[in-house]
Design a protein around this motif. Sequence first.
Motif, PDB file in Angstrom:
ATOM      1  N   ASP A  48      49.802  42.271  44.459  1.00 34.26           N
ATOM      2  CA  ASP A  48      49.028  43.390  43.958  1.00 34.26           C
ATOM      3  C   ASP A  48      47.648  43.359  44.615  1.00 34.26           C
ATOM      4  O   ASP A  48      46.853  42.458  44.364  1.00 34.26           O
ATOM      5  N   VAL A  49      47.374  44.341  45.448  1.00 39.27           N
ATOM      6  CA  VAL A  49      46.137  44.364  46.226  1.00 39.27           C
ATOM      7  C   VAL A  49      44.925  44.569  45.325  1.00 39.27           C
ATOM      8  O   VAL A  49      43.881  43.954  45.526  1.00 39.27           O
ATOM      9  N   ALA A  50      45.046  45.410  44.305  1.00 34.35           N
ATOM     10  CA  ALA A  50      43.910  45.681  43.413  1.00 34.35           C
ATOM     11  C   ALA A  50      43.472  44.417  42.685  1.00 34.35           C
ATOM     12  O   ALA A  50      42.267  44.116  42.624  1.00 34.35           O
ATOM     13  N   SER A  51      44.409  43.658  42.149  1.00 37.90           N
ATOM     14  CA  SER A  51      44.029  42.430  41.451  1.00 37.90           C
ATOM     15  C   SER A  51      43.530  41.365  42.424  1.00 37.90           C
ATOM     16  O   SER A  51      42.650  40.577  42.084  1.00 37.90           O
ATOM     17  N   LEU A  52      44.063  41.355  43.637  1.00 39.29           N
ATOM     18  CA  LEU A  52      43.587  40.413  44.645  1.00 39.29           C
ATOM     19  C   LEU A  52      42.131  40.691  45.008  1.00 39.29           C
ATOM     20  O   LEU A  52      41.317  39.772  45.093  1.00 39.29           O
ATOM     21  N   THR A  53      41.774  41.953  45.194  1.00 35.70           N
ATOM     22  CA  THR A  53      40.379  42.286  45.508  1.00 35.70           C
ATOM     23  C   THR A  53      39.461  41.983  44.330  1.00 35.70           C
ATOM     24  O   THR A  53      38.326  41.555  44.530  1.00 35.70           O
ATOM     25  N   ASP A  54      39.939  42.173  43.100  1.00 33.17           N
ATOM     26  CA  ASP A  54      39.127  41.814  41.932  1.00 33.17           C
ATOM     27  C   ASP A  54      38.854  40.322  41.887  1.00 33.17           C
ATOM     28  O   ASP A  54      37.738  39.896  41.582  1.00 33.17           O
ATOM     29  N   VAL A  55      39.859  39.522  42.198  1.00 31.88           N
ATOM     30  CA  VAL A  55      39.677  38.069  42.216  1.00 31.88           C
ATOM     31  C   VAL A  55      38.691  37.672  43.307  1.00 31.88           C
ATOM     32  O   VAL A  55      37.802  36.848  43.092  1.00 31.88           O
ATOM     33  N   LEU A  56      38.808  38.273  44.477  1.00 31.19           N
ATOM     34  CA  LEU A  56      37.909  37.929  45.580  1.00 31.19           C
ATOM     35  C   LEU A  56      36.476  38.358  45.306  1.00 31.19           C
ATOM     36  O   LEU A  56      35.530  37.728  45.766  1.00 31.19           O
ATOM     37  N   ARG A  57      36.293  39.424  44.545  1.00 34.22           N
ATOM     38  CA  ARG A  57      34.953  39.892  44.185  1.00 34.22           C
ATOM     39  C   ARG A  57      34.378  39.133  42.989  1.00 34.22           C
ATOM     40  O   ARG A  57      33.213  39.303  42.656  1.00 34.22           O
ATOM     41  N   GLY A  58      35.189  38.340  42.309  1.00 34.72           N
ATOM     42  CA  GLY A  58      34.723  37.576  41.169  1.00 34.72           C
ATOM     43  C   GLY A  58      34.782  38.326  39.857  1.00 34.72           C
ATOM     44  O   GLY A  58      34.195  37.907  38.872  1.00 34.72           O
ATOM     45  N   ARG A  59      35.475  39.435  39.810  1.00 35.74           N
ATOM     46  CA  ARG A  59      35.563  40.218  38.592  1.00 35.74           C
ATOM     47  C   ARG A  59      36.574  39.657  37.600  1.00 35.74           C
ATOM     48  O   ARG A  59      36.452  39.833  36.417  1.00 35.74           O
ATOM     49  N   ARG A  60      37.593  39.009  38.112  1.00 37.18           N
ATOM     50  CA  ARG A  60      38.642  38.416  37.282  1.00 37.18           C
ATOM     51  C   ARG A  60      38.962  37.038  37.800  1.00 37.18           C
ATOM     52  O   ARG A  60      38.837  36.785  38.987  1.00 37.18           O
ATOM     53  N   SER A  61      39.427  36.188  36.909  1.00 39.01           N
ATOM     54  CA  SER A  61      39.845  34.857  37.381  1.00 39.01           C
ATOM     55  C   SER A  61      41.289  34.947  37.880  1.00 39.01           C
ATOM     56  O   SER A  61      42.027  35.854  37.517  1.00 39.01           O
ATOM     57  N   SER A  62      41.673  34.003  38.697  1.00 33.77           N
ATOM     58  CA  SER A  62      43.023  34.012  39.258  1.00 33.77           C
ATOM     59  C   SER A  62      44.043  33.424  38.300  1.00 33.77           C
ATOM     60  O   SER A  62      45.226  33.479  38.546  1.00 33.77           O
ATOM     61  N   SER A  63      43.610  32.841  37.215  1.00 32.51           N
ATOM     62  CA  SER A  63      44.557  32.240  36.266  1.00 32.51           C
ATOM     63  C   SER A  63      44.935  33.172  35.145  1.00 32.51           C
ATOM     64  O   SER A  63      44.441  34.201  34.940  1.00 32.51           O
TER      65      SER A  63
END
Length: 63
Positions: A48-63
């Motif tokens: 999922d590209v949207a969640s991947l970009t959120d993780v890279l931006r620090g908006r969401r954790s990867s866990s």
Amino acid sequence: MTATTTGIAVGAVLGVVAVAFGFWAFILVAVFIALGALVGRIASGKLDVASLTDVLRGRRSSS
């Protein structure tokens, strides 16, 4: 194709490139293989590209 078969094929390609063309060609081919795997996962819907970009931006954790 199993993960083992894919790993063997990628290793063989990288080995031939390293022997035939040198270190920088090896690095370039390794980067293109990684980008191809990323595009393949996006195209198949396994990433999922949207969640991947959120993780890279620090908006969401990867866990």
